[in-house]
Design an enzyme around this catalytic site. Structure first.
Site, PDB file in Angstrom:
ATOM      1  N   ASP A  32       0.370  -1.016  -0.374  1.00 36.66           N
ATOM      2  CA  ASP A  32       0.042   0.003   0.126  1.00 36.66           C
ATOM      3  C   ASP A  32       0.715   1.735   0.159  1.00 36.66           C
ATOM      4  O   ASP A  32       1.991   1.472   0.945  1.00 36.66           O
ATOM      5  CB  ASP A  32      -1.190   0.000   1.154  1.00 36.66           C
ATOM      6  CG  ASP A  32      -2.039   1.296   1.059  1.00 36.66           C
ATOM      7  OD1 ASP A  32      -1.755   1.913   0.930  1.00 36.66           O
ATOM      8  OD2 ASP A  32      -2.989   0.678   1.768  1.00 36.66           O
ATOM      9  N   ASN A  88     -13.459  -2.492   3.415  1.00 39.48           N
ATOM     10  CA  ASN A  88     -14.210  -1.901   3.622  1.00 39.48           C
ATOM     11  C   ASN A  88     -15.058  -1.336   2.574  1.00 39.48           C
ATOM     12  O   ASN A  88     -14.667  -2.436   1.293  1.00 39.48           O
ATOM     13  CB  ASN A  88     -13.024  -0.402   3.709  1.00 39.48           C
ATOM     14  CG  ASN A  88     -12.076  -0.409   4.339  1.00 39.48           C
ATOM     15  OD1 ASN A  88     -12.089  -0.714   6.180  1.00 39.48           O
ATOM     16  ND2 ASN A  88     -11.010   0.547   4.898  1.00 39.48           N
ATOM     17  N   GLN A  95     -14.460   2.719   3.113  1.00 42.37           N
ATOM     18  CA  GLN A  95     -13.637   2.334   1.582  1.00 42.37           C
ATOM     19  C   GLN A  95     -13.505   3.566   0.780  1.00 42.37           C
ATOM     20  O   GLN A  95     -14.333   4.184   0.684  1.00 42.37           O
ATOM     21  CB  GLN A  95     -14.522   1.501   0.392  1.00 42.37           C
ATOM     22  CG  GLN A  95     -14.012   1.046  -0.601  1.00 42.37           C
ATOM     23  CD  GLN A  95     -15.448  -0.198  -0.915  1.00 42.37           C
ATOM     24  OE1 GLN A  95     -16.266  -0.201  -0.816  1.00 42.37           O
ATOM     25  NE2 GLN A  95     -14.472  -1.104  -2.043  1.00 42.37           N
ATOM     26  N   HIS A 101     -10.772  -4.679  -2.027  1.00 45.89           N
ATOM     27  CA  HIS A 101      -9.752  -5.076  -1.571  1.00 45.89           C
ATOM     28  C   HIS A 101      -9.458  -5.707   0.003  1.00 45.89           C
ATOM     29  O   HIS A 101     -10.487  -5.339   0.456  1.00 45.89           O
ATOM     30  CB  HIS A 101      -8.600  -4.114  -1.690  1.00 45.89           C
ATOM     31  CG  HIS A 101      -8.846  -2.964  -1.506  1.00 45.89           C
ATOM     32  ND1 HIS A 101      -9.697  -1.959  -1.844  1.00 45.89           N
ATOM     33  CD2 HIS A 101      -8.786  -1.994  -0.483  1.00 45.89           C
ATOM     34  CE1 HIS A 101     -10.232  -1.228  -1.472  1.00 45.89           C
ATOM     35  NE2 HIS A 101      -9.099  -1.114  -0.438  1.00 45.89           N
ATOM     36  N   HIS A 103      -7.216  -5.382   3.582  1.00 42.33           N
ATOM     37  CA  HIS A 103      -5.955  -4.510   4.337  1.00 42.33           C
ATOM     38  C   HIS A 103      -5.503  -5.662   4.277  1.00 42.33           C
ATOM     39  O   HIS A 103      -5.553  -6.385   5.588  1.00 42.33           O
ATOM     40  CB  HIS A 103      -6.336  -3.595   4.682  1.00 42.33           C
ATOM     41  CG  HIS A 103      -6.569  -2.673   4.211  1.00 42.33           C
ATOM     42  ND1 HIS A 103      -5.817  -1.456   3.703  1.00 42.33           N
ATOM     43  CD2 HIS A 103      -7.953  -1.579   3.620  1.00 42.33           C
ATOM     44  CE1 HIS A 103      -6.642  -0.256   2.777  1.00 42.33           C
ATOM     45  NE2 HIS A 103      -7.359  -0.731   3.099  1.00 42.33           N
TER      46      HIS A 103
HETATM   47  P1  5GP Z   1      -9.666   1.599   1.291  1.00 40.97           P
HETATM   48  O1  5GP Z   1      -9.693   2.888   1.691  1.00 40.97           O
HETATM   49  O2  5GP Z   1     -10.438   1.479  -0.118  1.00 40.97           O
HETATM   50  O3  5GP Z   1     -10.182   0.668   2.121  1.00 40.97           O
HETATM   51  O4  5GP Z   1      -8.117   2.176   0.689  1.00 40.97           O
HETATM   52  C1  5GP Z   1      -7.200   1.905  -0.587  1.00 40.97           C
HETATM   53  C2  5GP Z   1      -5.977   1.925   0.176  1.00 40.97           C
HETATM   54  O5  5GP Z   1      -4.906   2.386  -1.567  1.00 40.97           O
HETATM   55  C3  5GP Z   1      -5.746   2.993   0.419  1.00 40.97           C
HETATM   56  O6  5GP Z   1      -4.915   2.290   1.922  1.00 40.97           O
HETATM   57  C4  5GP Z   1      -4.687   3.794   0.064  1.00 40.97           C
HETATM   58  O7  5GP Z   1      -3.403   4.094   0.405  1.00 40.97           O
HETATM   59  C5  5GP Z   1      -4.544   2.881  -0.892  1.00 40.97           C
HETATM   60  N1  5GP Z   1      -3.753   3.137  -2.318  1.00 40.97           N
HETATM   61  C6  5GP Z   1      -4.439   3.904  -3.233  1.00 40.97           C
HETATM   62  N2  5GP Z   1      -4.058   4.162  -4.138  1.00 40.97           N
HETATM   63  C7  5GP Z   1      -2.889   3.295  -4.235  1.00 40.97           C
HETATM   64  C8  5GP Z   1      -2.239   3.663  -5.513  1.00 40.97           C
HETATM   65  O8  5GP Z   1      -2.434   3.497  -6.723  1.00 40.97           O
HETATM   66  N3  5GP Z   1      -1.132   2.385  -5.246  1.00 40.97           N
HETATM   67  C9  5GP Z   1      -1.327   1.202  -4.167  1.00 40.97           C
HETATM   68  N4  5GP Z   1       0.221   0.734  -3.865  1.00 40.97           N
HETATM   69  N5  5GP Z   1      -1.961   2.104  -3.042  1.00 40.97           N
HETATM   70  C10 5GP Z   1      -2.698   2.944  -3.659  1.00 40.97           C
END
Ligand code: 5GP
Ligand code: ZN
Length: 136
Positions: A32, A88, A95, A101, A103
């Site tokens: 991440d 999430n 989310q 995804h 984590h």
């Molecule tokens: P969410 O908040 O949707 O559960 O998690 C999205 C996650 O994706 C966040 O922890 C954020 O840091 C990660 N993320 C967003 N864009 C990118 C990206 O372009 N590359 C990577 N490796 N992680 C990303």
């Protein structure tokens, strides 16, 4: 199916480079970019499913088995003291990328992170009411 406007579709399928920890026919596991702790990673399916509602059951089963394998490997490699799996669904739940995804968050003593919720204090009546609402 892939979604041309989805960044995680592009990452999962290698169109955008990522720090990949593992890859097979169905999934890619990447670091991440906004890591909460050292080694914070994401399991991405290579097909587009917005969230757990859309994720077919066989993919869900595969994702959880992979989460277990990755957790064991990462815990050993990074000498993590503990581990959080976070998944999430929906903006309200945090989310931000609408491609399913999981984590994988290694935890270390004194890593300064708090992943959790404030405990409530529902009455027995409230617990009974919500139980009936869900279980019928
Ligand atoms: P969410 O908040 O949707 O559960 O998690 C999205 C996650 O994706 C966040 O922890 C954020 O840091 C990660 N993320 C967003 N864009 C990118 C990206 O372009 N590359 C990577 N490796 N992680 C990303
Ligand atoms: Zn996608």
């Amino acid at each position: 199916m892939r979604d041309d406007n989805c960044i995680f579709c592009k990452i999962a399928n290698g169109e955008i480079p990522s720090r990949t920890l593992y890859e097979d026919e169905r999934f890619r596991v990447i670091l991440d970019l906004g890591a909460a702790t050292r080694g914070h990673a994401l399991i991405l399916p290579k097909e587009h499913f917005a969230d757990l509602v859309e994720l077919p059951e066989d993919w869900a089963a595969g994702a959880m088995v992979l989460a277990k394998k990755m957790m064991m490997k990462m815990k050993a490699a990074l000498h993590a003291d503990g581990f959080n799996l976070v998944q999430n669904n929906g903006t309200t739940a945090g989310q931000t990328v609408f491609h399913f995804h999981i984590h994988l968050i290694p935890r270390y003593a004194e890593d300064g992170q708090t992943i959790g919720w404030k405990a409530g204090s529902p009455t027995p009546e409230e617990l009974e009411a919500v139980q009936k609402e869900i279980a019928g």
